[in-house]
Design a protein around this motif. Structure first.
Motif, PDB file in Angstrom:
ATOM      1  N   MET A 117     -60.185   6.715  45.485  1.00 47.57           N
ATOM      2  CA  MET A 117     -61.748   7.779  45.518  1.00 47.57           C
ATOM      3  C   MET A 117     -62.559   7.193  44.686  1.00 47.57           C
ATOM      4  O   MET A 117     -63.513   7.348  45.357  1.00 47.57           O
ATOM      5  CB  MET A 117     -61.195   8.277  43.714  1.00 47.57           C
ATOM      6  CG  MET A 117     -59.981   9.229  43.236  1.00 47.57           C
ATOM      7  SD  MET A 117     -60.005  10.533  44.146  1.00 47.57           S
ATOM      8  CE  MET A 117     -58.552  10.487  44.774  1.00 47.57           C
ATOM      9  N   GLU A 118     -62.708   5.339  44.798  1.00 49.78           N
ATOM     10  CA  GLU A 118     -63.570   5.006  44.927  1.00 49.78           C
ATOM     11  C   GLU A 118     -64.057   4.478  46.926  1.00 49.78           C
ATOM     12  O   GLU A 118     -65.212   4.788  46.939  1.00 49.78           O
ATOM     13  CB  GLU A 118     -63.590   4.086  44.056  1.00 49.78           C
ATOM     14  CG  GLU A 118     -65.018   2.635  44.461  1.00 49.78           C
ATOM     15  CD  GLU A 118     -64.860   1.369  43.030  1.00 49.78           C
ATOM     16  OE1 GLU A 118     -65.056   0.849  43.376  1.00 49.78           O
ATOM     17  OE2 GLU A 118     -64.153   2.006  42.067  1.00 49.78           O
ATOM     18  N   THR A 138     -54.265   2.912  45.403  1.00 45.73           N
ATOM     19  CA  THR A 138     -54.005   3.810  44.722  1.00 45.73           C
ATOM     20  C   THR A 138     -55.118   4.338  44.634  1.00 45.73           C
ATOM     21  O   THR A 138     -56.083   5.057  45.368  1.00 45.73           O
ATOM     22  CB  THR A 138     -53.962   2.893  43.596  1.00 45.73           C
ATOM     23  OG1 THR A 138     -55.504   2.314  43.157  1.00 45.73           O
ATOM     24  CG2 THR A 138     -53.296   1.210  43.177  1.00 45.73           C
ATOM     25  N   TRP A 139     -54.928   6.067  43.301  1.00 45.70           N
ATOM     26  CA  TRP A 139     -54.996   6.556  43.712  1.00 45.70           C
ATOM     27  C   TRP A 139     -56.679   6.291  42.700  1.00 45.70           C
ATOM     28  O   TRP A 139     -58.218   7.298  43.534  1.00 45.70           O
ATOM     29  CB  TRP A 139     -54.632   8.009  42.954  1.00 45.70           C
ATOM     30  CG  TRP A 139     -55.658   9.023  41.474  1.00 45.70           C
ATOM     31  CD1 TRP A 139     -56.188   9.423  40.938  1.00 45.70           C
ATOM     32  CD2 TRP A 139     -55.762  10.051  42.795  1.00 45.70           C
ATOM     33  NE1 TRP A 139     -57.025  10.263  41.051  1.00 45.70           N
ATOM     34  CE2 TRP A 139     -56.852  10.762  42.064  1.00 45.70           C
ATOM     35  CE3 TRP A 139     -54.996  10.591  43.796  1.00 45.70           C
ATOM     36  CZ2 TRP A 139     -57.037  12.433  42.656  1.00 45.70           C
ATOM     37  CZ3 TRP A 139     -55.763  12.143  44.349  1.00 45.70           C
ATOM     38  CH2 TRP A 139     -56.248  13.300  43.512  1.00 45.70           C
ATOM     39  N   GLU A 140     -57.215   6.049  42.143  1.00 49.80           N
ATOM     40  CA  GLU A 140     -58.482   5.488  42.065  1.00 49.80           C
ATOM     41  C   GLU A 140     -59.206   4.871  42.683  1.00 49.80           C
ATOM     42  O   GLU A 140     -59.929   4.601  43.464  1.00 49.80           O
ATOM     43  CB  GLU A 140     -58.450   4.313  40.489  1.00 49.80           C
ATOM     44  CG  GLU A 140     -57.216   5.154  38.927  1.00 49.80           C
ATOM     45  CD  GLU A 140     -55.787   5.437  39.545  1.00 49.80           C
ATOM     46  OE1 GLU A 140     -55.265   4.805  39.753  1.00 49.80           O
ATOM     47  OE2 GLU A 140     -55.506   6.840  38.162  1.00 49.80           O
ATOM     48  N   GLN A 141     -58.222   3.992  42.783  1.00 53.35           N
ATOM     49  CA  GLN A 141     -58.935   3.511  44.783  1.00 53.35           C
ATOM     50  C   GLN A 141     -59.389   3.760  45.557  1.00 53.35           C
ATOM     51  O   GLN A 141     -60.255   3.920  45.701  1.00 53.35           O
ATOM     52  CB  GLN A 141     -58.511   2.159  45.318  1.00 53.35           C
ATOM     53  CG  GLN A 141     -57.585   0.565  44.106  1.00 53.35           C
ATOM     54  CD  GLN A 141     -56.489  -0.628  45.143  1.00 53.35           C
ATOM     55  OE1 GLN A 141     -55.754   0.161  44.881  1.00 53.35           O
ATOM     56  NE2 GLN A 141     -56.607  -1.485  44.606  1.00 53.35           N
TER      57      GLN A 141
END
Length: 109
Positions: A49-50, A44-47
């Motif tokens: 970014m991390e 995902t986008w959030e994953q």
């Protein structure tokens, strides 16, 4: 996308675009090969970014992308989606075409 625009993106944003290019490649082998060792399926986008915020993790991803994307058979297959390939993905792919000295990748309909 220009080189200056690419440089303004953070590592996570760059990584997301590389992942999106690979997802839209019209060659499943490109995506399902060892690309998945570095890019988690379903990322995902959030994953993203991390996972790719550090310079080291991004550079590893970028190197893997270059190896896969510049393979003639993979690149010649173009980008494909049963819908429309997002313009951000096409622009990022064309940025890499120019950077790697490749012909502009075709969007297959």
């Amino acid at each position: 996308m220009t080189h200056e625009e690419w440089l303004k993106l953070d590592n996570g944003e760059k990584a997301w675009l590389l992942g999106q290019i690979m997802i839209y490649m019209n060659d499943e082998e490109a995506y399902y090969s060892d690309w998945l060792y570095i890019w988690p399926d379903g990322e995902t986008w959030e994953q993203c970014m991390e996972d790719f915020e550090s310079d080291e993790s991004y550079k590893d991803l970028e190197q893997s992308f270059i190896e896969h994307y510049s393979e003639k058979e993979t690149h010649d297959a173009g980008l494909y989606s049963h819908r429309k390939v997002p313009s951000t993905v096409v622009n990022a792919a064309h940025y890499w075409d120019k950077r790697l000295g490749l012909e502009l990748i075709e969007v297959v309909k």
